[in-house]
Scaffold this motif. Structure first.
Motif, PDB file in Angstrom:
ATOM      1  N   ASP A 110       0.808  -1.214   0.000  1.00 41.46           N
ATOM      2  CA  ASP A 110       0.000   0.000   0.000  1.00 41.46           C
ATOM      3  C   ASP A 110       0.842   1.265   0.000  1.00 41.46           C
ATOM      4  OD1 ASP A 110      -2.095   1.617  -0.030  1.00 41.46           O
ATOM      5  OD2 ASP A 110      -3.088   0.806   1.761  1.00 41.46           O
ATOM      6  N   GLY A 122      -0.537   4.264  -0.006  1.00 41.80           N
ATOM      7  CA  GLY A 122      -1.384   5.349   0.492  1.00 41.80           C
ATOM      8  C   GLY A 122      -2.773   5.173  -0.073  1.00 41.80           C
ATOM      9  N   LEU A 182      -6.223   5.315  -2.006  1.00 43.55           N
ATOM     10  CA  LEU A 182      -6.624   5.750  -3.344  1.00 43.55           C
ATOM     11  C   LEU A 182      -7.730   6.790  -3.236  1.00 43.55           C
ATOM     12  CD1 LEU A 182      -6.734   2.282  -5.156  1.00 43.55           C
ATOM     13  CD2 LEU A 182      -5.139   4.155  -5.659  1.00 43.55           C
ATOM     14  N   SER A 210      -8.835  -0.662  -4.757  1.00 43.20           N
ATOM     15  CA  SER A 210      -7.771  -0.792  -3.756  1.00 43.20           C
ATOM     16  C   SER A 210      -7.315  -2.246  -3.643  1.00 43.20           C
ATOM     17  CB  SER A 210      -8.234  -0.266  -2.412  1.00 43.20           C
ATOM     18  OG  SER A 210      -9.332  -1.027  -1.991  1.00 43.20           O
ATOM     19  N   CYS A 217      -4.635  -3.632  -7.749  1.00 42.67           N
ATOM     20  CA  CYS A 217      -3.555  -2.719  -8.103  1.00 42.67           C
ATOM     21  C   CYS A 217      -3.255  -2.779  -9.594  1.00 42.67           C
ATOM     22  CB  CYS A 217      -2.302  -3.056  -7.316  1.00 42.67           C
ATOM     23  SG  CYS A 217      -2.612  -3.261  -5.554  1.00 42.67           S
ATOM     24  N   GLU A 270      -1.851   9.408  -7.815  1.00 41.60           N
ATOM     25  CA  GLU A 270      -2.758   8.604  -6.979  1.00 41.60           C
ATOM     26  C   GLU A 270      -2.163   8.430  -5.575  1.00 41.60           C
ATOM     27  OE1 GLU A 270      -5.223   7.495  -5.941  1.00 41.60           O
ATOM     28  OE2 GLU A 270      -6.708   7.289  -7.508  1.00 41.60           O
ATOM     29  N   HIS A 271      -2.906   7.749  -4.742  1.00 41.92           N
ATOM     30  CA  HIS A 271      -2.479   7.438  -3.368  1.00 41.92           C
ATOM     31  C   HIS A 271      -2.319   8.695  -2.523  1.00 41.92           C
ATOM     32  CE1 HIS A 271      -1.738   3.416  -4.888  1.00 41.92           C
ATOM     33  NE2 HIS A 271      -0.911   3.916  -5.798  1.00 41.92           N
TER      34      HIS A 271
END
Ligand code: HEC
Ligand code: HEC
Ligand code: HEC
Ligand code: HEC
Ligand code: HEC
Ligand code: HEC
Ligand code: HEC
Ligand code: HEC
Ligand code: HEC
Ligand code: HEC
Length: 480
Positions: free
Chosen positions: A87, A89, A91, A99, A102, A149-150
């Motif tokens: 992970d 961070g 989404l 999530s 990926c 993203e993240h």
């Protein structure tokens, strides 16, 4: 350099490091391989299982709005449970369903996100600057350059309004020299390096043309006569005595409060400028918007009056006020004259079109031809009304929201109260905006304003086509 003595603490540490590792090297390797296995090999192996492929397809389908079953989702969760160890961070909420998938975006391991992964779902995202790439040999930035993203649930939305700096200025800082044929000026920052705004105004034949507010007088021939100043004076004549109009009397906000409904004769003018047939007949008016309908109504009215005994006398309101061009003299034409219907209708049509009503607001021209065959008004004098410029976008190259500025007086941006003619363009220039809007760096009394606050990057196809029409470029058809 001081040589080390046995009592030196640094020397003791050095000594310890020089001793054999014994089990420690083995331990390190074991731990490293275990970490690799749990964090990489197991997730990788699971992600490649058949169950996963089916499940991740299902997750993609969910976002592509195709049917997905509850089992699909469960299978997906199980297969992807291990992905979380990577992970990076949370989404964005729009992508939160991915999530556990990926690979929807990271289709290639250990590589940067590819644009094709994004456009697999975002089929309709348009290319900036038109259907063809903006600058040959100068590729547009990757999707992921602008859309990181993240960054949390609102990450993408917040980034969109904060798009600025390199993402835009890399191209726009020197566009004028590199693509002079576009006629666009260079932009670096809203605060001190952004050109004066341009507006689109109706040009010859109705096509819009771009007019820079600092380059030429801001005039648009609208075809309508309308002085704002006359109407914004306090206590002008209204149907029930003196009244004071506000901007909102004629400009009603649209439902989304971003802009305004078009001004209409029926809702915004008629109460004071009724198209009454004869000034003494307050309740008889001709319909608005069509020359032939108005003439036909006049013709029919006088034919009826000629064949009937004065049904109108009862309606006559002596001395009824007729605004602009009003004559208070009692109407001698109608009262007590025997009916030559055609002659009376001619007089009335001429008066209404050329003096009392239509000509007050329109450019009215008498034309030699006959009216439409078979129309009751066909034997009356005929007229042409110059077209009124239809409502059109003023600044299609930017976004503006009236809702975000309700705290500000209309007059801070539009000099309507002193405008004597409808042809004056009342659109604000950049100077007023800079009172409150700084550039990419906020100032103590100004809000930070990145390019994305006011500009879209992916214009809608309709807007693109309009831009093409404006720029005189061929408009691509659906097939292209
Ligand atoms: C909606 C698309 C999307 C999804 C789904 C997604 N990512 Fe990303 N991820 C990105 C983008 C965009 C970047 C920025 C990398 C780049 O510039 O290419 C990124 C970067 C990363 C990075 C690099 C670190 C960083 O912040 O730059 C890691 C690690 C990562 N993602 C892991 C994951 C994992 C694990 C998942 C699944 C839980 C996942 N991603 C799901 C779009 C996505
Ligand atoms: C599996 C399908 C899928 C993939 C892959 C995907 N998206 Fe999305 N994305 C969506 C959906 C669905 C939405 C929400 C509806 C919308 O706004 O279109 C969305 C929304 C967005 C938004 C709007 C977010 C907001 O709050 O305004 C952006 C920006 C975006 N995606 C960019 C990307 C980028 C960049 C990538 C590639 C890194 C990507 N997407 C990959 C399906 C996907
Ligand atoms: C130079 C920066 C930049 C690049 C490159 C970029 N975008 Fe955007 N994107 C924006 C900005 C700014 C917005 C918000 C304004 C708008 O909607 O145009 C946005 C909005 C969006 C949205 C949400 C609104 C919509 O139109 O549905 C999606 C989805 C999106 N971008 C996807 C993509 C994809 C896919 C790519 C790559 C093909 C991409 N973007 C490349 C700046 C960029
Ligand atoms: C790859 C280079 C490139 C990047 C990056 C880029 N632009 Fe542009 N932009 C262009 C070109 C080229 C045009 C002219 C398109 C045309 O008229 O055909 C243009 C047109 C525009 C226009 C329309 C001007 C007009 O009135 O016709 C605006 C506004 C704009 N860009 C804003 C932005 C913003 C905001 C960003 C960042 C989110 C951005 N641009 C990023 C190249 C770029
Ligand atoms: C009696 C009705 C009326 C009132 C009151 C009124 N307007 Fe208008 N307004 C119009 C009409 C009609 C037009 C369209 C004229 C044309 O075709 O250009 C217009 C056009 C405009 C335009 C766009 C046209 C341009 O050339 O820029 C702006 C901006 C505007 N008005 C602002 C205001 C403001 C601000 C106020 C209050 C201070 C106000 N108006 C009060 C009737 C009104
Ligand atoms: C509250 C009543 C009222 C409304 C509503 C109203 N007007 Fe007027 N208008 C007047 C009055 C009163 C005058 C005469 C003012 C004068 O001569 O001092 C006038 C004058 C005019 C004139 C002639 C100006 C001149 O300089 O001779 C035009 C053109 C006009 N109005 C157009 C319109 C249009 C178009 C609308 C609707 C968008 C409208 N008016 C709405 C009351 C109104
Ligand atoms: C008080 C001002 C006023 C008077 C008087 C007036 N109009 Fe209009 N007229 C307008 C306005 C404002 C519009 C544009 C908005 C709308 O259509 O309601 C318009 C639009 C029109 C249009 C449509 C023009 C186009 O380009 O589509 C026609 C036709 C028209 N009027 C005919 C007439 C005729 C015929 C008369 C006399 C019987 C008349 N008008 C009297 C204000 C007026
Ligand atoms: C506060 C709002 C605002 C901000 C912030 C802003 N602009 Fe603009 N910009 C406008 C308006 C309004 C126009 C005129 C729109 C039109 O011509 O239709 C414009 C016009 C433009 C044009 C057309 C220039 C021309 O020669 O006609 C470009 C390109 C542009 N902006 C790019 C940018 C870039 C890049 C940034 C960020 C550095 C930025 N703008 C920031 C409001 C803004
Ligand atoms: C902060 C500046 C600002 C303020 C305050 C403001 N406007 Fe505007 N207005 C604009 C800009 C910029 C446009 C051009 C928007 C576009 O076409 O993209 C505009 C467009 C318009 C238009 C023509 C477009 C349409 O939707 O018909 C009218 C009418 C208008 N404004 C009336 C008003 C009235 C009435 C008020 C007060 C309630 C007001 N404005 C307050 C900046 C402002
Ligand atoms: C009296 C101060 C003031 C003036 C003058 C002003 N603005 Fe703003 N504007 C603001 C504030 C405050 C915000 C909210 C900022 C935010 O949300 O980050 C804002 C927001 C905006 C937004 C974003 C609206 C949204 O909700 O998407 C745009 C676009 C904008 N302004 C354009 C302009 C333009 C163009 C002008 C000049 C014609 C202008 N503003 C003049 C204060 C002002």
């Amino acid at each position: 350099m001081a040589s080390s003595s046995p009592s030196d603490p640094n020397a003791a540490e050095l000594d310890a490091l020089r001793r054999p590792l014994r089990g420690r090297r083995l331990l390190s390797w074991t731990l490293l391989l275990a970490a690799l296995a749990t964090l990489a090999l197991v997730p990788w192996w699971l992600s490649n299982s058949a169950a996963e492929r089916q499940a991740s397809a299902a997750a993609g389908d969910a976002l592509r709005m195709t049917a997905v079953s509850a089992e699909d989702i469960q299978a997906h969760r199980t297969a992807h449970a291990w992905d979380r160890v990577w992970d990076a961070g949370p989404l964005d909420s729009a992508h939160s369903a991915l999530s556990l998938d990926c690979r929807a975006c990271h289709s290639e391991p250990f590589a940067r996100v590819r644009d094709e992964d994004c456009t697999a779902c975002h089929l309709t995202v348009t290319t900036h600057g038109g259907p063809s790439p903006p600058i040959a040999g100068d590729p547009a930035p990757r999707c992921a350059t602008c859309h990181r993203e993240h960054q949390g649930a609102q990450g993408l939305a917040l980034q969109n309004i904060a798009q600025s700096g390199p993402a835009c200025v890399d191209c726009h800082a020197e566009l004028a020299a590199r693509k002079p044929e576009l006629g666009l000026l260079d932009v670096r920052d809203f605060g001190d390096a952004h050109p004066e705004f341009a507006v689109r105004v109706a040009g010859d034949g109705g096509a819009l043309r771009k007019l820079r507010l600092d380059a030429e007088p801001a005039i648009e021939p609208t075809g309508l006569k309308f002085p704002h100043d006359v109407h914004l004076k306090a206590g002008i004549d209204g149907p029930e005595g003196p009244q004071t109009l506000a901007c909102g009397s004629c400009h009603r906000a649209t439902e989304d409060a971003l802009g305004f409904e078009p001004v209409r004769f029926e809702t915004d003018c008629e109460s004071c400028h009724a198209l009454t047939l004869e000034t003494s007949l307050a309740r008889r008016s001709v319909p608005h918007g069509s020359v032939d309908d108005a003439l036909s109504m006049i013709r029919e009215f006088y034919s009826f009056a000629a064949n009937n005994t004065d049904p109108r006398r009862a309606e006559a309101v002596p001395g009824a006020v007729q605004r602009p061009g009003a004559t208070d003299a009692a109407d001698a034409r109608f009262v007590g004259r025997p009916g030559d219907a055609l002659a009376l209708a001619r007089i009335e049509a001429t008066d209404l079109f050329e003096k009392r009503a239509c000509a007050v607001c329109h450019t009215v021209t008498r034309v030699a031809e006959n009216g439409p065959p078979g129309s009751p008004g066909g034997d009356l004098p005929q007229y042409r009304i110059d077209p009124v410029a239809p409502v059109h976008p003023w600044m299609p190259g930017a976004r503006f929201s009236h809702a975000a500025h309700v705290q500000t007086e209309c007059s801070a941006c539009h000099a309507a109260a002193t405008s004597t003619d409808a042809s004056e363009v009342l659109m604000p220039g950049i100077a007023g905006c800079r009172d409150c809007h700084a550039g990419a760096v906020a100032e103590p009394t100004q809000v930070r304003s990145d390019c994305g606050l006011c500009h879209d990057y992916h214009p809608a196809h309709a807007a693109l086509q309009e831009a093409d029409v404006l720029a005189g470029r061929p408009v691509p058809t659906e097939a292209q």
